[in-house]
Design a protein around this motif. Structure first.
Motif, PDB file in Angstrom:
ATOM      1  N   ARG A 154       0.686  -4.340  13.510  1.00  0.00           N
ATOM      2  CA  ARG A 154       2.059  -3.905  13.758  1.00  0.00           C
ATOM      3  C   ARG A 154       2.860  -3.851  12.471  1.00  0.00           C
ATOM      4  N   ASN A 155       3.300  -2.629  12.104  1.00  0.00           N
ATOM      5  CA  ASN A 155       4.225  -2.412  10.984  1.00  0.00           C
ATOM      6  C   ASN A 155       3.767  -3.102   9.694  1.00  0.00           C
ATOM      7  N   ASN A 188       3.524   1.004  -2.277  1.00  0.00           N
ATOM      8  CA  ASN A 188       2.772   0.199  -1.317  1.00  0.00           C
ATOM      9  C   ASN A 188       1.342   0.702  -1.151  1.00  0.00           C
ATOM     10  N   ALA A 189       0.408  -0.248  -1.076  1.00  0.00           N
ATOM     11  CA  ALA A 189      -0.974   0.102  -0.749  1.00  0.00           C
ATOM     12  C   ALA A 189      -1.077   0.512   0.709  1.00  0.00           C
ATOM     13  N   VAL A 190      -0.353  -0.198   1.576  1.00  0.00           N
ATOM     14  CA  VAL A 190      -0.274   0.094   3.014  1.00  0.00           C
ATOM     15  C   VAL A 190       1.190   0.030   3.402  1.00  0.00           C
ATOM     16  N   GLU A 191       1.670   1.027   4.139  1.00  0.00           N
ATOM     17  CA  GLU A 191       3.096   1.098   4.430  1.00  0.00           C
ATOM     18  C   GLU A 191       3.361   1.345   5.918  1.00  0.00           C
ATOM     19  N   ASP A 192       3.892   0.330   6.584  1.00  0.00           N
ATOM     20  CA  ASP A 192       4.370   0.438   7.961  1.00  0.00           C
ATOM     21  C   ASP A 192       3.302   1.001   8.901  1.00  0.00           C
ATOM     22  N   VAL A 193       2.108   0.417   8.837  1.00  0.00           N
ATOM     23  CA  VAL A 193       0.967   0.901   9.619  1.00  0.00           C
ATOM     24  C   VAL A 193       0.848   0.120  10.926  1.00  0.00           C
ATOM     25  N   SER A 194       0.656   0.846  12.019  1.00  0.00           N
ATOM     26  CA  SER A 194       0.488   0.217  13.334  1.00  0.00           C
ATOM     27  C   SER A 194      -0.632   0.918  14.113  1.00  0.00           C
ATOM     28  N   TYR A 195      -1.535   0.121  14.678  1.00  0.00           N
ATOM     29  CA  TYR A 195      -2.553   0.661  15.590  1.00  0.00           C
ATOM     30  C   TYR A 195      -3.186  -0.497  16.342  1.00  0.00           C
ATOM     31  N   ASP A 196      -3.918  -0.179  17.415  1.00  0.00           N
ATOM     32  CA  ASP A 196      -4.602  -1.188  18.226  1.00  0.00           C
ATOM     33  C   ASP A 196      -6.108  -0.925  18.227  1.00  0.00           C
ATOM     34  N   LEU A 197      -6.868  -2.010  18.356  1.00  0.00           N
ATOM     35  CA  LEU A 197      -8.305  -1.947  18.623  1.00  0.00           C
ATOM     36  C   LEU A 197      -8.539  -2.629  19.958  1.00  0.00           C
ATOM     37  N   ASN A 198      -9.162  -1.913  20.877  1.00  0.00           N
ATOM     38  CA  ASN A 198      -9.375  -2.454  22.210  1.00  0.00           C
ATOM     39  C   ASN A 198     -10.744  -3.109  22.337  1.00  0.00           C
ATOM     40  N   MET A 216      -8.034  -1.714   2.473  1.00  0.00           N
ATOM     41  CA  MET A 216      -7.005  -2.731   2.238  1.00  0.00           C
ATOM     42  C   MET A 216      -6.552  -3.347   3.562  1.00  0.00           C
ATOM     43  N   THR A 217      -6.414  -2.517   4.582  1.00  0.00           N
ATOM     44  CA  THR A 217      -6.025  -3.010   5.901  1.00  0.00           C
ATOM     45  C   THR A 217      -7.096  -3.938   6.467  1.00  0.00           C
ATOM     46  N   ALA A 218      -8.354  -3.563   6.306  1.00  0.00           N
ATOM     47  CA  ALA A 218      -9.443  -4.404   6.798  1.00  0.00           C
ATOM     48  C   ALA A 218      -9.475  -5.746   6.088  1.00  0.00           C
ATOM     49  N   ASN A 219      -9.268  -5.740   4.780  1.00  0.00           N
ATOM     50  CA  ASN A 219      -9.258  -6.997   4.031  1.00  0.00           C
ATOM     51  C   ASN A 219      -8.077  -7.876   4.439  1.00  0.00           C
ATOM     52  N   ALA A 220      -6.951  -7.262   4.777  1.00  0.00           N
ATOM     53  CA  ALA A 220      -5.803  -8.041   5.259  1.00  0.00           C
ATOM     54  C   ALA A 220      -6.130  -8.705   6.589  1.00  0.00           C
ATOM     55  N   ILE A 221      -6.837  -7.991   7.462  1.00  0.00           N
ATOM     56  CA  ILE A 221      -7.217  -8.566   8.756  1.00  0.00           C
ATOM     57  C   ILE A 221      -8.125  -9.774   8.557  1.00  0.00           C
ATOM     58  N   MET A 222      -9.070  -9.666   7.626  1.00  0.00           N
ATOM     59  CA  MET A 222     -10.028 -10.741   7.378  1.00  0.00           C
ATOM     60  C   MET A 222      -9.462 -11.845   6.491  1.00  0.00           C
ATOM     61  N   GLY A 223      -8.254 -11.659   5.950  1.00  0.00           N
ATOM     62  CA  GLY A 223      -7.685 -12.652   5.042  1.00  0.00           C
ATOM     63  C   GLY A 223      -8.381 -12.663   3.701  1.00  0.00           C
ATOM     64  N   LEU A 224      -8.833 -11.511   3.233  1.00  0.00           N
ATOM     65  CA  LEU A 224      -9.597 -11.410   1.992  1.00  0.00           C
ATOM     66  C   LEU A 224      -8.824 -10.707   0.881  1.00  0.00           C
ATOM     67  N   GLN A 283      -3.504   8.295   4.936  1.00  0.00           N
ATOM     68  CA  GLN A 283      -3.304   9.022   3.687  1.00  0.00           C
ATOM     69  C   GLN A 283      -2.265   8.289   2.854  1.00  0.00           C
ATOM     70  N   HIS A 284      -2.610   7.972   1.614  1.00  0.00           N
ATOM     71  CA  HIS A 284      -1.679   7.305   0.688  1.00  0.00           C
ATOM     72  C   HIS A 284      -1.013   6.079   1.309  1.00  0.00           C
ATOM     73  N   GLY A 285      -1.786   5.304   2.083  1.00  0.00           N
ATOM     74  CA  GLY A 285      -1.265   4.065   2.652  1.00  0.00           C
ATOM     75  C   GLY A 285      -0.542   4.216   3.961  1.00  0.00           C
ATOM     76  N   ARG A 286      -0.367   5.435   4.423  1.00  0.00           N
ATOM     77  CA  ARG A 286       0.361   5.665   5.682  1.00  0.00           C
ATOM     78  C   ARG A 286      -0.595   6.189   6.762  1.00  0.00           C
ATOM     79  N   LEU A 287      -0.292   5.826   8.001  1.00  0.00           N
ATOM     80  CA  LEU A 287      -1.032   6.366   9.133  1.00  0.00           C
ATOM     81  C   LEU A 287      -0.416   7.714   9.490  1.00  0.00           C
ATOM     82  N   VAL A 288      -1.213   8.792   9.426  1.00  0.00           N
ATOM     83  CA  VAL A 288      -0.657  10.122   9.659  1.00  0.00           C
ATOM     84  C   VAL A 288      -1.057  10.704  11.011  1.00  0.00           C
ATOM     85  N   GLU A 289      -2.121  10.159  11.618  1.00  0.00           N
ATOM     86  CA  GLU A 289      -2.553  10.681  12.917  1.00  0.00           C
ATOM     87  C   GLU A 289      -3.477   9.675  13.575  1.00  0.00           C
TER      88      GLU A 289
END
Length: 547
Positions: A10-11, A24-34, A51-59, A231-237
């Motif tokens: 979330r964000n 920003n490497a990642v900017e205001d990104v939101s999505y779900d994994l079911n 970068m998002t994956a490493n943030a999830i894993m705390g790496l 793209q460039h740290g943002r979720l576009v689709e």
């Protein structure tokens, strides 16, 4: 079917250090994994997907910390969790498969000990229980003879086997979520197909949520339930896989899909009659390893009785998996390794018997573009110096050599400022353009391109291939294009030679080799292409000019 949310990003915002190309490497990104789904995160290098994956894993490294957002795993925020608790979740609840297993595995530990260590760190079972679990895991991921293989060191395994070991480690504690970060990028097409099938099968049997990070839309078409495009740290689709693949909405997604090489070859390439520039006949190369005190000698017939011709202005593709002998052929052609038998007639002269001194004046006419441009460029020299030194060594005045280097940098689409910059200041695609410019510095007549686009993002790959075609037409170059990707070969080659265990087993125009293969090995390669049943839509969106 409604699925419960397993992971919710979330964000999320992760800033970059000051002075870089964006804030920003990642900017205001939101999505779900079911639960029970495969979510593919797609984007080019630098898009922020890893970068998002490493943030999830705390790496993430200490200087890159999220400044905004939440990462909720089963409702618990990983970003506010104490490190000991997060460390316990890694492995138990979250597993990760890395892109390069040889770097991720300890080279000094046997495979079984590394698997056992994962369980020991988390205080799972006693030694006997862990030993049984190690054998179960190795069997689960399809490795042969687990009882023997558990005692093997990682460097003794093939790339595909090492990746299976990484998957076994990620599954050791039966996590609810698996993150796979480009796990098949460096693998041959048949090994890639096996790993994709393995991940999908385990995901179905365990009911896990899988986050699969990739830049390959063929992989997306093969396994994804839903897709997120960055793209460039943002979720576009984002959306269901069928929707994103077949009716992309965002211009960036449409550009990426437009750059995907088609499997179909068509008849767009031309035939080249006349006297061949290069005639290879009965080429042989054998390696002998081992022997002495520590093992019996082993003979590897890397190239067996290989013959082919290449004409001026023609592109011959040499296709095959790792170990097929294709790169050995390329190194033989440039006399980077000694040849054991056969002839290589360049401009009518057999260059096999020539001594290094006798061959040196002819070397300028045969040049190579390497797979890894960063490893093949001196990091301590500027691009201008790297390019001009070759001509200076051949007796050209430094001023004239530098003038030609500047002209070639312009020709391959780089800014004039590239002349005074160092290799580390360029992207992968830009470095490959430098590699092409370096190959052209001595006005060659034949270029060997050894996996020259395999490490590039799909849109950068398309741009580099277009550049090679343009330069070939302008300069009437002969190109030997070595690759394991039949889709790429279909787009750029006039003829394709398929190698298997050191031999050419099939040769012909792309329309015959790709669309009507005769040899079982070629048929197997084509059947293993990921997303082979998906036809990219005609988006009508041109590629960006920049790399």
């Amino acid at each position: 079917m409604t699925r419960d949310v397993l992971l919710s990003v979330r964000n999320l915002t992760i800033p970059l250090p000051p002075g870089l190309d964006r804030v920003n490497a990642v900017e205001d990104v939101s999505y779900d994994l079911n639960n029970g789904e495969i979510l593919c995160i797609v984007g080019e290098s630098g898009s922020g997907k890893s970068m998002t994956a490493n943030a999830i894993m705390g790496l993430l490294p200490p200087h890159l910390r999220p400044t905004q957002g939440q990462i909720l795993l089963q409702g618990k925020d990983l970003l506010t969790m104490p490190e000991p608790q997060l460390r316990d979740l890694r492995g138990r609840a979250m597993g990760m498969i890395f892109q390069e297993p040889l770097s991720a595995l300890n080279p000094l530990m046997r495979v079984g000990d590394q698997l056992s260590e994962v369980m020991e760190v988390h205080h799972v079972g006693d030694a006997a229980t862990r030993e049984r679990r190690v054998l179960e895991l190795l069997d689960l991921v399809g490795l042969p003879d687990p009882a023997t293989l558990r005692h093997v060191y990682p460097f003794r395994l093939s790339g595909g086997q090492r990746q299976r070991v990484m998957i076994a480690m990620a599954l050791a504690l039966e996590p609810v979520m698996l993150i796979a970060d480009e796990p098949t990028t460096a693998l041959d097409v048949t090994t890639q197909a096996q790993i994709l099938e393995l991940i999908a099968r385990i995901q179905r049997s365990k009911g896990m949520g899988v986050m699969f990070i990739t830049h390959d839309f063929g992989v997306v078409a093969e396994i994804a339930d839903r897709v997120v495009v960055m793209q460039h740290g943002r979720l576009v689709e984002q959306g269901p896989a069928a929707e994103v693949l077949n009716a992309p909405r965002h211009p960036y997604t449409r550009r990426l899909i437009a750059a995907v090489p088609s499997r179909s070859a068509g008849d767009t390439r031309q035939s080249h009659a006349g006297t061949p520039l290069l005639q290879v006949s009965g080429l042989r190369k054998t390696y002998r390893t081992g022997g002495g005190l520590f093992g019996k000698a082993r003979v590897v017939h890397a190239v067996r009785d290989v013959s082919f011709n290449v004409a001026r202005g023609e592109t011959l593709g040499i296709v095959g998996e790792s170990g097929s002998g294709k790169s050995t052929v390329g190194r033989c052609l440039l006399k980077l390794i000694p040849v054991d038998g056969g002839s290589m007639r360049f401009q009518g002269e057999d260059i096999v018997p020539l001594s290094p001194q006798a061959f040196r004046p002819r070397r300028r006419h045969l040049q190579m573009i390497f797979q890894d441009p960063f490893a093949s460029l001196n990091p301590r020299q500027t691009i201008g110096r790297i390019l001009s030194d070759a001509q200076v060594a051949n007796g050209v005045a430094r001023s004239d050599a530098e003038a030609k280097a500047r002209e070639l940098l312009r020709l391959v689409g780089l800014e004039p400022s590239a002349f005074d910059r160092y290799p580390s200041e360029f992207s992968g695609g830009q470095r490959q353009r430098v590699g092409i410019a370096r190959a052209l510095m001595l006005d060659p007549e034949l270029i060997v391109a050894d996996e020259s686009v395999s490490a590039l993002d799909v849109s950068v790959q398309a741009q580099v291939l277009a550049l090679l075609r343009e330069l070939q037409q302008r300069l009437n170059l002969a190109i030997i294009f070595i690759t394991h990707d039949l889709r790429v070969a279909a787009q750029v080659c006039d003829r394709i030679a398929v190698m298997y265990k050191g031999e050419i087993v099939e040769e012909g125009p792309p329309s015959q080799v790709i669309d009507a293969p005769r040899h079982p090995y070629t048929q197997g390669l084509i059947a293993a292409i990921p997303g082979r049943d998906w036809t990219p839509p005609m988006t009508g969106v041109p590629l960006e000019a920049e790399v």
